[in-house]
Design a protein around this motif. Structure first.
Motif, PDB file in Angstrom:
ATOM      1  N   ARG A 295       0.820  -1.211   0.000  1.00  0.00           N
ATOM      2  CA  ARG A 295       0.000   0.000   0.000  1.00  0.00           C
ATOM      3  C   ARG A 295       0.854   1.262   0.000  1.00  0.00           C
ATOM      4  O   ARG A 295       1.853   1.340   0.719  1.00  0.00           O
ATOM      5  CB  ARG A 295      -0.912  -0.007   1.232  1.00  0.00           C
ATOM      6  CG  ARG A 295      -2.044   0.995   1.145  1.00  0.00           C
ATOM      7  CD  ARG A 295      -2.920   0.915   2.373  1.00  0.00           C
ATOM      8  NE  ARG A 295      -2.215   1.393   3.558  1.00  0.00           N
ATOM      9  CZ  ARG A 295      -2.806   1.593   4.732  1.00  0.00           C
ATOM     10  NH1 ARG A 295      -4.086   1.333   4.872  1.00  0.00           N
ATOM     11  NH2 ARG A 295      -2.118   2.027   5.757  1.00  0.00           N
ATOM     12  N   PHE A 316      -5.269   6.219  -1.169  1.00  0.00           N
ATOM     13  CA  PHE A 316      -4.296   5.135  -1.098  1.00  0.00           C
ATOM     14  C   PHE A 316      -4.344   4.335  -2.396  1.00  0.00           C
ATOM     15  O   PHE A 316      -5.352   4.344  -3.118  1.00  0.00           O
ATOM     16  CB  PHE A 316      -4.626   4.209   0.072  1.00  0.00           C
ATOM     17  CG  PHE A 316      -4.345   4.823   1.410  1.00  0.00           C
ATOM     18  CD1 PHE A 316      -3.125   4.622   2.037  1.00  0.00           C
ATOM     19  CD2 PHE A 316      -5.295   5.605   2.053  1.00  0.00           C
ATOM     20  CE1 PHE A 316      -2.859   5.180   3.270  1.00  0.00           C
ATOM     21  CE2 PHE A 316      -5.044   6.175   3.289  1.00  0.00           C
ATOM     22  CZ  PHE A 316      -3.828   5.959   3.904  1.00  0.00           C
ATOM     23  N   ARG A 318      -2.663   0.462  -4.274  1.00  0.00           N
ATOM     24  CA  ARG A 318      -1.928  -0.788  -4.025  1.00  0.00           C
ATOM     25  C   ARG A 318      -1.161  -1.197  -5.274  1.00  0.00           C
ATOM     26  O   ARG A 318      -1.636  -0.993  -6.398  1.00  0.00           O
ATOM     27  CB  ARG A 318      -2.890  -1.908  -3.632  1.00  0.00           C
ATOM     28  CG  ARG A 318      -3.461  -1.748  -2.232  1.00  0.00           C
ATOM     29  CD  ARG A 318      -4.040  -3.057  -1.732  1.00  0.00           C
ATOM     30  NE  ARG A 318      -4.750  -2.882  -0.480  1.00  0.00           N
ATOM     31  CZ  ARG A 318      -4.169  -2.862   0.723  1.00  0.00           C
ATOM     32  NH1 ARG A 318      -2.870  -3.001   0.820  1.00  0.00           N
ATOM     33  NH2 ARG A 318      -4.899  -2.704   1.816  1.00  0.00           N
ATOM     34  N   LYS A 360      -2.653  -5.771   5.397  1.00  0.00           N
ATOM     35  CA  LYS A 360      -3.531  -6.312   4.344  1.00  0.00           C
ATOM     36  C   LYS A 360      -4.617  -7.203   4.950  1.00  0.00           C
ATOM     37  O   LYS A 360      -5.113  -8.112   4.308  1.00  0.00           O
ATOM     38  CB  LYS A 360      -2.736  -7.105   3.312  1.00  0.00           C
ATOM     39  CG  LYS A 360      -1.624  -6.324   2.637  1.00  0.00           C
ATOM     40  CD  LYS A 360      -0.891  -7.212   1.656  1.00  0.00           C
ATOM     41  CE  LYS A 360       0.425  -6.596   1.246  1.00  0.00           C
ATOM     42  NZ  LYS A 360       1.232  -7.478   0.423  1.00  0.00           N
TER      43      LYS A 360
END
Lengths: 516, 166
Positions: A295, A316, A318, A360
């Motif tokens: 992330r 955010f 990933r 996660k």
């Protein structure tokens, strides 16, 4: 007198915003990231676990994002029983007694027994750390790309040692004779207290040249021995783990400690800029230890009329597709790809993204109704296993549910499962899932037979769909629709279920999810 | 018919105003930052320059103009590894004397672009891309073909050749 007070008050009034402004400038997140180097050191306690601790630390595979400095001192001794944890002050005392900084410099500059040093490692690291912009700049400059290695000198100040200690190591054996080891662990990170001035001073006073006279060489050897460069404590982390082997528990602890230190030492957090959209791309990859699902957080910048720079946090994202960039940059590094998972604004080209580690792991809690029957609480945990460019995400699930409407028999459900999420937008995820597990109806009984648990249980299959909507990331509201199928019912389960009345059926759950 | 006349009048007034604005900003064109990064390869200057514009692209173009403007009128500051560079046209009256020439030279898509190359990797990014009141401020790395630029201005009679004094 009044005048003096007035002037003092005015002075303080004017000074406070300025100080506050300076604080803000310091907090600006930038995309300046350079490789750091670390050395792992084991804390010994003088007992039989010392060798295992040393072995676990020595052979732990550190992320590719770090360069490794091989030090002469790989262990330190703290005289304290392993049943007690050690404290920062105790570690400080030990670290101050050992000349870690000169050892680091000796390692980086390949210092030999005669005090001769070379810059091979520095030049290699400088070349390896060079970004595409550095390469392009070097090509535009007269010095050319041969000078890229010189960037390595600035990396010396990014040298760290990490002292790892294990405490409260315990060995348990269960009734079946299975052995379980558990241990607590702590890590103490120290940074070399060296700036460019100190480094230049070091070059001047300690660097021995071939044509130096013997007297000068001796003087420089002495200067090296008398180097007084501190190691500055920068972060501490704690964790614990258990496994069937002590080595595995220790390895797990070290991984977790490094993970936690990454979040506590800003210089260890990788930062880079977005170079393209659809999909989002950034020039980092295996060299920075990037893995699928990692992330990052995006930042843009504003400047006010006074020229004060401010980083503005956004959503955010990933990592999805990781580029293999473990080599020297030639100015055309292949970027890795990312998927935006939160934030109102679309992440744009030129924005900075900075590593923002998470576990996660998402935990969902909510109220259930229907399913096998009754009303209860459902708690799920899911682990993000994979993320793709188009926003599909794979999860491994642990699922549990308690039927509150039959407290006497305490029916519980638990199982493992798999979910595959599709992002309709970055705010909405729809994830079909399937869970396989057991429904257990317990009741106080004198029955102590081995198969009692299975006789009191039935197999549970739960296919369903989960919808999650971002409220304020990492908080999501979650709704689940599922169909519980009861099969292979145990004999006692059947008997108890006569009173409980659970049966296959459609159910719903509403709750919230938090991603850690 | 009346509407058409009004539209044409408005367009003419607007164009005239834009031209005046540009002329005005052209004369007060001095508010930008520029730093020498390193010694450039032969005949070039390697600088980091800032520009302002309503969009990132406009700010980038402005930064390129600023880099060439600095080489011609301001000169380049020195840095730890490079000496400062005097302006090609040190005479403060050059701009006024040759205003029409420079209006054309620095026009959008004008000849100045042949003497400047952006060496920033991709788009201006990170702290070099700042949202400010009214638009963006960007910092870019550029290579200015200094010797070529000087020769061009000398050939066009805008800059004096060194030999002209003897």
């Amino acid at each position: 007198m009044i005048k003096k007070i007035f002037i003092s008050a005015l002075f303080i009034f004017l000074l406070l915003p300025a100080a506050s402004g300076q604080e803000k400038v310091k907090e600006v997140v930038t995309s300046n990231y350079n490789r750091n180097s670390i050395s792992m050191v084991t804390v010994l306690r003088g007992d039989s676990y010392d060798s295992q601790a040393t072995s676990a630390v020595r052979y732990y595979k550190i992320s590719e994002k770090f360069d490794l400095n091989s030090l002469k001192t790989r262990t330190v001794r703290v005289s304290k029983t392993r049943s007690e944890p050690i404290y920062q002050s105790e570690v400080d005392e030990v670290v101050n007694k050992i000349r870690f900084a000169p050892e680091i410099l000796a390692s980086i500059f390949n210092r030999d027994a005669n005090g001769m040093m070379n810059d091979k490692t520095i030049l290699y690291r400088g070349n390896y750390d060079a970004k595409d912009q550095d390469v392009i700049n070097a090509r535009a400059a007269r010095v050319g790309t041969d000078a890229l290695g010189e960037l390595g000198h600035a990396l010396v100040s990014g040298s760290y040692i990490v002292l790892t200690d294990f405490s409260k190591i315990e060995r348990d054996t269960d009734q079946k004779g299975n052995v379980h080891w558990s241990t607590n662990a702590q890590a103490f990170a120290y940074k070399i207290g060296l700036d460019m001035d100190t480094l230049n001073d070091f070059y001047e006073k300690c660097w021995i040249y071939d044509d130096d006279t013997d007297a000068v060489k001796q003087e420089k050897r002495l200067a090296f021995q008398n180097l007084d460069i501190p190691m500055i404590p920068v972060a501490e982390a704690r964790t614990s783990s258990s496994a069937s082997k002590l080595e595995d528990a220790m390895n797990s602890c070290i991984g977790d400690l490094i993970f936690k230190l990454e979040s506590r030492i800003p210089a260890w957090e990788v930062a880079v800029t977005i170079i393209g959209k659809r999909p989002l791309r950034a020039k980092i990859g295996t060299k920075e230890g990037l893995r699928n699902g990692d992330r990052y957080r995006a930042y843009s910048y504003t400047e006010d009329s006074r020229g004060n720079l401010k980083s503005v946090p956004h959503g955010f994202l990933r990592a999805t597709e990781i580029s293999s960039n473990s080599g020297m940059s030639i100015g055309e590094t292949e970027p890795s790809k990312f998927y935006q998972i939160s934030g109102l604004a679309n992440i744009d080209e030129g924005w900075t993204i900075k590593q923002s580690n998470d576990l996660k792991i998402g935990v969902t809690a909510g109220l259930r109704t229907g399913g096998t029957g009754g009303t209860g609480i459902g708690i799920d945990a899911d682990f993000l296993a994979n993320t793709s460019n188009v926003g599909t995400m794979s999860y491994f699930m642990l699922s549990g549910a308690f039927d509150l409407s039959n407290a006497d028999y305490m029916p519980i459900q638990f199982g493992i499962g798999f979910a595959y999420g599709f992002h309709l937008t970055r705010f909405v995820e729809l994830a079909p899932y399937a869970v396989i597990g057991l429904e257990h109806i317990g009741y106080s009984s004198t029955d102590s037979s081995e198969d009692r648990f299975m006789r009191e249980s039935a197999m549970l299959l739960e296919p369903g769909v989960r919808a999650a909507i971002n409220v304020a990331y990492p908080l999501q509201v979650v709704a689940k629709a599922y169909y519980d199928v009861l099969a292979l019912q145990g004999s006692t389960y059947k008997m108890y279920n006569y009173y409980v009345g659970h049966k296959s059926g459609l159910g719903f759950q509403f709750g919230v999810k938090w991603t850690f | 018919m009346i509407a058409l006349t009004l539209l044409m009048t408005f367009s003419a007034v607007s164009a005239n105003a834009q031209s005046k604005d540009r002329r005005k900003s052209f004369k007060s064109w001095d508010n930008y930052e520029i730093t020498t990064e390193k010694v450039g390869v032969d005949g070039t200057k390697f600088v980091k320059v800032w520009g302002f514009g309503k969009t990132v692209d406009a700010a980038t173009m402005a930064a390129k103009e600023n880099a060439v403007h600095a080489c011609i009128f301001r000169g380049l500051p020195g840095c730890a590894t490079a000496m400062s560079t005097p302006p090609i046209c040190p005479n403060p009256n050059t701009l006024e004397t040759h205003e029409d020439y420079f209006q054309t030279f620095f026009a959008p898509g004008g000849p100045y672009l042949a003497y400047v190359s952006m060496t920033t990797d991709g788009v201006p990014s990170g702290t070099d891309r700042r949202k400010v009141k009214g638009g963006y401020k960007v910092g870019i790395y550029v290579q200015v073909m200094y010797d070529n630029l000087k020769r061009k201005l000398e050939a066009d009679g805008v800059a004096r050749k060194l030999s002209s004094g003897f």
